[in-house]
Design an enzyme around this catalytic site. Sequence first.
Site, PDB file in Angstrom:
ATOM      1  N   SER A 247     -12.500  -5.926 -13.206  1.00 55.89           N
ATOM      2  CA  SER A 247     -13.833  -6.189 -13.764  1.00 55.89           C
ATOM      3  C   SER A 247     -13.841  -6.129 -15.288  1.00 55.89           C
ATOM      4  O   SER A 247     -14.401  -7.012 -15.953  1.00 55.89           O
ATOM      5  CB  SER A 247     -14.858  -5.216 -13.192  1.00 55.89           C
ATOM      6  N   HIS A 277     -11.357  -3.236  -5.274  1.00 58.37           N
ATOM      7  CA  HIS A 277     -11.789  -2.693  -6.576  1.00 58.37           C
ATOM      8  C   HIS A 277     -13.074  -1.889  -6.353  1.00 58.37           C
ATOM      9  O   HIS A 277     -13.077  -0.907  -5.626  1.00 58.37           O
ATOM     10  CB  HIS A 277     -11.945  -3.872  -7.541  1.00 58.37           C
ATOM     11  N   HIS A 323      -3.665   3.827  -6.138  1.00 56.21           N
ATOM     12  CA  HIS A 323      -4.155   3.284  -7.405  1.00 56.21           C
ATOM     13  C   HIS A 323      -3.035   2.505  -8.085  1.00 56.21           C
ATOM     14  O   HIS A 323      -1.863   2.840  -7.935  1.00 56.21           O
ATOM     15  CB  HIS A 323      -4.635   4.410  -8.337  1.00 56.21           C
ATOM     16  N   ARG A 332     -11.426  11.884 -11.424  1.00 59.22           N
ATOM     17  CA  ARG A 332     -12.836  11.588 -11.110  1.00 59.22           C
ATOM     18  C   ARG A 332     -13.148  12.079  -9.692  1.00 59.22           C
ATOM     19  O   ARG A 332     -14.249  12.526  -9.403  1.00 59.22           O
ATOM     20  CB  ARG A 332     -13.102  10.080 -11.244  1.00 59.22           C
ATOM     21  N   ASP A 378     -13.086   6.438  -5.403  1.00 60.88           N
ATOM     22  CA  ASP A 378     -13.858   5.852  -4.308  1.00 60.88           C
ATOM     23  C   ASP A 378     -13.705   6.624  -2.999  1.00 60.88           C
ATOM     24  O   ASP A 378     -14.488   6.447  -2.074  1.00 60.88           O
ATOM     25  CB  ASP A 378     -13.440   4.392  -4.092  1.00 60.88           C
TER      26      ASP A 378
HETATM   27  N1  CMX Z   1      -3.348   2.383   2.200  1.00 57.55           N
HETATM   28  C1  CMX Z   1      -2.338   1.684   2.758  1.00 57.55           C
HETATM   29  N2  CMX Z   1      -1.403   1.034   2.047  1.00 57.55           N
HETATM   30  C2  CMX Z   1      -1.477   1.130   0.714  1.00 57.55           C
HETATM   31  C3  CMX Z   1      -2.462   1.882   0.057  1.00 57.55           C
HETATM   32  C4  CMX Z   1      -3.440   2.510   0.862  1.00 57.55           C
HETATM   33  N3  CMX Z   1      -4.454   3.177   0.331  1.00 57.55           N
HETATM   34  N4  CMX Z   1      -2.257   1.786  -1.267  1.00 57.55           N
HETATM   35  C5  CMX Z   1      -1.178   1.016  -1.438  1.00 57.55           C
HETATM   36  N5  CMX Z   1      -0.705   0.609  -0.258  1.00 57.55           N
HETATM   37  C6  CMX Z   1       0.394  -0.312   0.010  1.00 57.55           C
HETATM   38  C7  CMX Z   1       0.072  -1.668  -0.632  1.00 57.55           C
HETATM   39  O1  CMX Z   1      -0.809  -2.427   0.197  1.00 57.55           O
HETATM   40  C8  CMX Z   1       1.459  -2.253  -0.772  1.00 57.55           C
HETATM   41  O2  CMX Z   1       1.868  -2.695   0.504  1.00 57.55           O
HETATM   42  P1  CMX Z   1       2.684  -4.094   0.673  1.00 57.55           P
HETATM   43  O3  CMX Z   1       3.896  -3.920  -0.174  1.00 57.55           O
HETATM   44  O4  CMX Z   1       2.933  -4.155   2.137  1.00 57.55           O
HETATM   45  O5  CMX Z   1       1.785  -5.163   0.141  1.00 57.55           O
HETATM   46  C9  CMX Z   1       2.294  -1.031  -1.133  1.00 57.55           C
HETATM   47  O6  CMX Z   1       1.560   0.104  -0.664  1.00 57.55           O
HETATM   48  C10 CMX Z   1       2.551  -0.859  -2.611  1.00 57.55           C
HETATM   49  O7  CMX Z   1       1.299  -0.848  -3.286  1.00 57.55           O
HETATM   50  P2  CMX Z   1       1.108  -0.015  -4.627  1.00 57.55           P
HETATM   51  O8  CMX Z   1       2.018  -0.598  -5.664  1.00 57.55           O
HETATM   52  O9  CMX Z   1       1.217   1.432  -4.340  1.00 57.55           O
HETATM   53  O10 CMX Z   1      -0.425  -0.301  -4.962  1.00 57.55           O
HETATM   54  P3  CMX Z   1      -1.046  -1.565  -5.721  1.00 57.55           P
HETATM   55  O11 CMX Z   1      -0.968  -1.291  -7.176  1.00 57.55           O
HETATM   56  O12 CMX Z   1      -0.469  -2.841  -5.223  1.00 57.55           O
HETATM   57  O13 CMX Z   1      -2.544  -1.498  -5.219  1.00 57.55           O
HETATM   58  C11 CMX Z   1      -4.644  -0.538  -4.735  1.00 57.55           C
HETATM   59  C12 CMX Z   1      -3.444  -0.539  -5.700  1.00 57.55           C
HETATM   60  C13 CMX Z   1      -5.719   0.355  -5.331  1.00 57.55           C
HETATM   61  C14 CMX Z   1      -5.205  -1.965  -4.599  1.00 57.55           C
HETATM   62  C15 CMX Z   1      -4.165   0.004  -3.366  1.00 57.55           C
HETATM   63  O14 CMX Z   1      -3.712   1.336  -3.514  1.00 57.55           O
HETATM   64  C16 CMX Z   1      -5.214  -0.071  -2.290  1.00 57.55           C
HETATM   65  O15 CMX Z   1      -5.348  -1.121  -1.657  1.00 57.55           O
HETATM   66  N6  CMX Z   1      -5.984   1.050  -2.060  1.00 57.55           N
HETATM   67  C17 CMX Z   1      -7.088   1.034  -1.125  1.00 57.55           C
HETATM   68  C18 CMX Z   1      -8.299   0.381  -1.771  1.00 57.55           C
HETATM   69  C19 CMX Z   1      -8.891   1.261  -2.849  1.00 57.55           C
HETATM   70  O16 CMX Z   1      -9.111   2.452  -2.648  1.00 57.55           O
HETATM   71  N7  CMX Z   1      -9.195   0.657  -4.015  1.00 57.55           N
HETATM   72  C20 CMX Z   1      -9.878   1.361  -5.119  1.00 57.55           C
HETATM   73  C21 CMX Z   1      -9.003   1.506  -6.353  1.00 57.55           C
HETATM   74  C22 CMX Z   1      -9.790   2.063  -7.513  1.00 57.55           C
HETATM   75  C23 CMX Z   1     -10.433   0.942  -8.302  1.00 57.55           C
HETATM   76  O17 CMX Z   1      -9.729   0.060  -8.860  1.00 57.55           O
HETATM   77  O18 CMX Z   1     -11.655   0.875  -8.377  1.00 57.55           O
END
Ligand code: CMX
Length: 440
Positions: A247, A277, A323, A332, A378
């Site tokens: 964002s 996000h 994250h 937070r 979150d």
């Molecule tokens: N649950 C399950 N799997 C997860 C995970 C979670 N909470 N967080 C990461 N992973 C997985 C990813 O999907 C990825 O899997 P693949 O390789 O099979 O695609 C792997 O772990 C590696 O990911 P990463 O490098 O650790 O995390 P990213 O930087 O790619 O993604 C985020 C970060 C936040 C999108 C991810 O942790 C996620 O999807 N979390 C759940 C959603 C969430 O809580 N989002 C809020 C974030 C805060 C914000 O930005 O506002």
Amino acid sequence: MKLKVSLFEKMEDIVERWRKEYKDINSIYGEKIISDIKVSQVLGGMRDIPSLICETSFVDPYEGIKFRGYSISETLSYLPKVSDLPYVLGIWYLLLTGEIPSRDEVEELEEYIKIRERLPKYVIEVLRNTPANTHPMTQFAMAILAMQRESVFAKSYYEGMNKRDLWRPMLEDCINLIARAPVIAAYIYRRTYRDDVFVKPNETMDYGANFAHMLNVNDDFVLDKDFADLIRLYLILHSDHEGGNVSAHTCFNISSALSDIYYSVAGGMCGLAGPLHGNASSESLRWILNIIKFFNGIPSKEKLIEYIHNHLAAGKVIPGFGHAVLRVTDPRYTAFSNFVDMKKLDSDVIRMVKLLYEVVPDILKSTGKVKDPYPNVDGHSGAVLYHYNLKEHEFYTVMFGVSRIMGMTSQVIWARAVGFPIERPKSLTLKHLVEMVTKR
Ligand code: CMX
């Protein structure tokens, strides 16, 4: 009303300082190389490529967000307080100027912003003409975009204002947007969930309490002081998270085309609406409620572990955990946890949050691929809102948006002040990418 300690006057000096610093760094270090980029980073969503400037905040992987160098606990203890919590607009003052405001400065700013909160009738009409079951984030982005016609920045630009001076009308627009954002959000809440019974702003309340008052979640028109504190905390904690998140970067990117703040923030809000996000808070609460429903209460640790394994095996992520930058429990999240302890809150959702904290990190670690197995903001925010009867989780992202506008606007004002150019990274086809590697 004129501010005694005029923010505009103060900003004149600050802007001169920023400009000098920006120009000097460019002329002294402009040709230095700071990084090598791996193909995996390009294919991985530009992950960790140091290519953006954000002066307002910095996310340290191990210490979390620092607002202008101040950690969350420092920010909460240094900003002037209105109750157990600081004035919300103190954080905007800090993000914008880099200085902790005095009590006088923040109280004046609160008053100055208050007189601009009245919503134009046409914004209400735009919302009224939209089906009430339209997602609250869509309504929020639409209402912000609708106000573009009032942009002082756009008017000044097309009247030929020197680009060195454009930060002033930008600041003017930002103040107007910050003033109206909670009023729009509360209106969306009332029309979407509470039969369109609008609650007028209260002139005597500070920004955070007034938002709590307009939401009127219990429909009793009585301000719950603890809920007002929660809103203050919520708005401060979500205000900024450096420049690379979807964002903030979308907003910054749009504004680099000299689009005004209404275009820029509306675009940023569309990014914030995504489930990975800003909508993760809603997703996380929905997930917590589903678990409670599934087990008809709080499950045992063993049953919960099994449930989570099944969830992951179905190819789903655990919302509220992980994250892109953080590698520890999000401070937070900890701030919300401390709030729960301070106010002695107890309910099923709060208990579930605590239980998830005990089991999820180890499970995510055991997958061997999740870089940050700990909870993010979150994973907690929705549960506390729910506890106070703000149960409509689709609305949570709008609350996030109201707060994030403070970070977005401070970033954009900085960009206009230093004359930051239009963004234009280079894109490649996959074929070009392979050629670049093999030719090397
Ligand atoms: N649950 C399950 N799997 C997860 C995970 C979670 N909470 N967080 C990461 N992973 C997985 C990813 O999907 C990825 O899997 P693949 O390789 O099979 O695609 C792997 O772990 C590696 O990911 P990463 O490098 O650790 O995390 P990213 O930087 O790619 O993604 C985020 C970060 C936040 C999108 C991810 O942790 C996620 O999807 N979390 C759940 C959603 C969430 O809580 N989002 C809020 C974030 C805060 C914000 O930005 O506002």
